[in-house]
Design an enzyme around this catalytic site. Sequence first.
Site, PDB file in Angstrom:
ATOM      1  N   GLU A  26       0.842  -1.198   0.000  1.00 50.06           N
ATOM      2  CA  GLU A  26       0.000   0.000   0.000  1.00 50.06           C
ATOM      3  C   GLU A  26       0.873   1.241   0.000  1.00 50.06           C
ATOM      4  O   GLU A  26       1.989   1.241   0.534  1.00 50.06           O
ATOM      5  CB  GLU A  26      -0.868  -0.047   1.273  1.00 50.06           C
ATOM      6  CG  GLU A  26      -1.766   1.152   1.469  1.00 50.06           C
ATOM      7  CD  GLU A  26      -2.825   0.928   2.556  1.00 50.06           C
ATOM      8  OE1 GLU A  26      -2.813  -0.135   3.212  1.00 50.06           O
ATOM      9  OE2 GLU A  26      -3.666   1.823   2.735  1.00 50.06           O
ATOM     10  N   ASN A  71      -6.689   1.172   2.999  1.00 56.85           N
ATOM     11  CA  ASN A  71      -7.420   2.394   3.332  1.00 56.85           C
ATOM     12  C   ASN A  71      -7.036   3.546   2.394  1.00 56.85           C
ATOM     13  O   ASN A  71      -7.844   4.410   2.079  1.00 56.85           O
ATOM     14  CB  ASN A  71      -7.142   2.796   4.786  1.00 56.85           C
ATOM     15  CG  ASN A  71      -7.692   1.778   5.771  1.00 56.85           C
ATOM     16  OD1 ASN A  71      -8.557   0.984   5.435  1.00 56.85           O
ATOM     17  ND2 ASN A  71      -7.181   1.795   6.983  1.00 56.85           N
ATOM     18  N   ASN A 171     -12.140  -1.041  -0.746  1.00 56.14           N
ATOM     19  CA  ASN A 171     -11.448  -1.658   0.386  1.00 56.14           C
ATOM     20  C   ASN A 171     -12.225  -1.420   1.682  1.00 56.14           C
ATOM     21  O   ASN A 171     -12.625  -0.287   1.961  1.00 56.14           O
ATOM     22  CB  ASN A 171     -10.050  -1.035   0.544  1.00 56.14           C
ATOM     23  CG  ASN A 171      -9.327  -1.535   1.780  1.00 56.14           C
ATOM     24  OD1 ASN A 171      -8.917  -2.693   1.834  1.00 56.14           O
ATOM     25  ND2 ASN A 171      -9.182  -0.685   2.789  1.00 56.14           N
ATOM     26  N   GLU A 172     -12.448  -2.475   2.434  1.00 53.86           N
ATOM     27  CA  GLU A 172     -13.054  -2.397   3.781  1.00 53.86           C
ATOM     28  C   GLU A 172     -14.184  -1.361   3.844  1.00 53.86           C
ATOM     29  O   GLU A 172     -14.188  -0.487   4.711  1.00 53.86           O
ATOM     30  CB  GLU A 172     -11.972  -2.094   4.836  1.00 53.86           C
ATOM     31  CG  GLU A 172     -10.981  -3.227   5.001  1.00 53.86           C
ATOM     32  CD  GLU A 172     -10.022  -3.076   6.178  1.00 53.86           C
ATOM     33  OE1 GLU A 172      -9.954  -1.991   6.781  1.00 53.86           O
ATOM     34  OE2 GLU A 172      -9.321  -4.065   6.478  1.00 53.86           O
ATOM     35  N   TYR A 243      -6.226  -9.528  11.211  1.00 57.89           N
ATOM     36  CA  TYR A 243      -4.895  -9.326  11.793  1.00 57.89           C
ATOM     37  C   TYR A 243      -4.887  -9.939  13.187  1.00 57.89           C
ATOM     38  O   TYR A 243      -5.923 -10.007  13.845  1.00 57.89           O
ATOM     39  CB  TYR A 243      -4.558  -7.831  11.847  1.00 57.89           C
ATOM     40  CG  TYR A 243      -4.354  -7.227  10.469  1.00 57.89           C
ATOM     41  CD1 TYR A 243      -3.142  -7.376   9.804  1.00 57.89           C
ATOM     42  CD2 TYR A 243      -5.378  -6.542   9.825  1.00 57.89           C
ATOM     43  CE1 TYR A 243      -2.949  -6.834   8.534  1.00 57.89           C
ATOM     44  CE2 TYR A 243      -5.198  -5.995   8.557  1.00 57.89           C
ATOM     45  CZ  TYR A 243      -3.978  -6.150   7.911  1.00 57.89           C
ATOM     46  OH  TYR A 243      -3.788  -5.620   6.653  1.00 57.89           O
ATOM     47  N   GLU A 291      -6.026  -9.605   3.085  1.00 56.90           N
ATOM     48  CA  GLU A 291      -5.149  -8.981   4.096  1.00 56.90           C
ATOM     49  C   GLU A 291      -5.069  -9.917   5.292  1.00 56.90           C
ATOM     50  O   GLU A 291      -6.105 -10.201   5.914  1.00 56.90           O
ATOM     51  CB  GLU A 291      -5.667  -7.611   4.535  1.00 56.90           C
ATOM     52  CG  GLU A 291      -5.453  -6.526   3.513  1.00 56.90           C
ATOM     53  CD  GLU A 291      -5.823  -5.132   4.027  1.00 56.90           C
ATOM     54  OE1 GLU A 291      -5.601  -4.843   5.218  1.00 56.90           O
ATOM     55  OE2 GLU A 291      -6.331  -4.347   3.212  1.00 56.90           O
ATOM     56  N   GLN A 351       1.716  -6.588   5.033  1.00 56.85           N
ATOM     57  CA  GLN A 351       1.995  -6.200   3.668  1.00 56.85           C
ATOM     58  C   GLN A 351       3.335  -6.813   3.273  1.00 56.85           C
ATOM     59  O   GLN A 351       3.762  -7.757   3.926  1.00 56.85           O
ATOM     60  CB  GLN A 351       1.977  -4.691   3.555  1.00 56.85           C
ATOM     61  CG  GLN A 351       0.589  -4.121   3.937  1.00 56.85           C
ATOM     62  CD  GLN A 351       0.440  -2.630   3.670  1.00 56.85           C
ATOM     63  OE1 GLN A 351       1.249  -2.003   3.028  1.00 56.85           O
ATOM     64  NE2 GLN A 351      -0.628  -2.050   4.197  1.00 56.85           N
TER      65      GLN A 351
HETATM   66  O1  AHR Z   1      -2.753  -3.049   6.051  1.00 53.88           O
HETATM   67  C1  AHR Z   1      -3.023  -1.923   6.831  1.00 53.88           C
HETATM   68  C2  AHR Z   1      -4.492  -1.525   6.775  1.00 53.88           C
HETATM   69  O2  AHR Z   1      -5.262  -2.496   7.417  1.00 53.88           O
HETATM   70  C3  AHR Z   1      -5.106  -1.427   5.399  1.00 53.88           C
HETATM   71  O3  AHR Z   1      -4.887  -0.193   4.810  1.00 53.88           O
HETATM   72  C4  AHR Z   1      -6.560  -1.623   5.674  1.00 53.88           C
HETATM   73  O4  AHR Z   1      -7.246  -2.183   4.584  1.00 53.88           O
HETATM   74  C5  AHR Z   1      -6.592  -2.490   6.911  1.00 53.88           C
HETATM   75  O5  AHR Z   1      -7.437  -1.998   7.870  1.00 53.88           O
END
Ligand code: AHR
Length: 510
Positions: A26, A71, A171-172, A243, A291, A351
């Site tokens: 990103e 984001n 995205n999201e 995550y 992700e 990432q």
């Molecule tokens: O990877 C970091 C962020 O985590 C990304 O921009 C977003 O899509 C997610 O919340």
Amino acid sequence: MEVRAAVHRDFRIATIDDRLYSAFIEHMGRAIYSGIYEPGHPEADASGFRKDVQALVRDLDIPAIRYPGGNFVSAYRWEDGIGPVEERPVRLDLAWRSKETNRVGINEFAQWAREAGIEMMLAVNLGSRGLEDARNFVEYVNHPSGTYWSDLRRAHGVEEPYGVRMWCLGNEMDGPWQIGHKEARVYGRLADETAKALRAITPGAELVVCGSSNDEMPTYPDWEHQVLEECYENVDYISLHKYFGNNSRDTLNFFAKIEETGRYIQSVAGVIDYVKAKKRAKKDVFICFDEWNVWYHKRAEDKERIKRWNWPEAPELLEETYNFEDALFVAGLLNEFIRRSDRVKIACIAQLVNVIAPIRAERGGAAWRQTIYWPYQMASLYGRGEALRVAVDGPTYDCRVADDVPYLDIAATYDRAAEVVTVFAVNRHLHEPIDVNVSLTGFDGLGLRMHKTMQGHDLLETNGPEAPDRISMVPGASVAVEDGHLRGKLPALSYHVVRLDVGRPGGRNG
Ligand code: AHR
């Protein structure tokens, strides 16, 4: 502690889509600027890309990369990043409160990806923008010539269209933090219409609609249900993000988040099946887990830092330093993706460089592999082909997030053409070794080709510029093959990759 497991050549889960081992990068922090791109660095090539970072990337054999966000994409104007570099505007990046110089845009990134041997997977902005800008972007990227946007690309020196097939529809979009956040039905309608327009330009496009930002969102899984009801027929994948962290310093509970992720995948697959049945649809929608990673070491601290800073350019952000425990976790999570490869077709480590990443690069300095680089590389190199079912009989534990969690986390893949079976195994027990006995049936022969392991480290040990290889995969010597069985001793808290020749002895691999 003993564990028996069984694998049969014909008991397959699915053919693994190579894109299960994809990555995400990103425009944020130092991922692009001073990550992959740093003109003036001693390792920079003529275009400003770092050759040392590129070499570490190439060794991962990454099939596809999602770009440019995240984001970031939800307020991004893609056309700011094309044309003469000195004329490109500097903009505020609203997602990360930073300055975006636009020195790298789609054409520079495409060049980097081509040189790294990676296919691009592009996201369009459905936050601050919409269908019109998305179609222009796809026309610029994929249309051959003779139109405003395609001829502009040619005028920018790129004669041939890129032919990008994978497109993420925003995205999201369920996240209140997202610029242009929407309600499920509203987003589902927009995704459906955008999909239609994108397919008109690129008929073979593979489209990813946004699922929930994680399984703790209050709108999950109604979001998936409502969004898919609006666009099921026009999309190919729904995204999952998750995550992980071990804030409570409870290692077994941390590892069990892999089981929790299995439930997440299964639930989203259930929603897909429900909508498919309701629509009497023939086509399938698969999961794109675009992700995933460990992200907690500096997460709270970074959140506070962002609030205080004044729109810096390429700031240090989300630069997690990964430890041995994180590497064991990542190894197990990749095993889960293999075990779920009938539903999960694409997954992206989030990432790739500097920002929550397997590769770190200092500004003006060294680049090195973090601990998590290794299990990601092992899975990417050896986890191709078919996923085989592994029946496991062994001790389990209960913890806060899951019950009946096996101490041995195991997955197996079969490369039919090469006649090689690969077994990936993590002993998650904190103190006890596992005596493992895997029976392999249906194969013509069995020979040990490779055993690599990661073991014997303190859970909190890390790699760094001063000790880049402290933790890595090293040759193992604790497994053997006898009478159609793989037997061995796996020490407490260890990771193993075992490759077995399964062709006829004296045959191609004999
Ligand atoms: O990877 C970091 C962020 O985590 C990304 O921009 C977003 O899509 C997610 O919340």
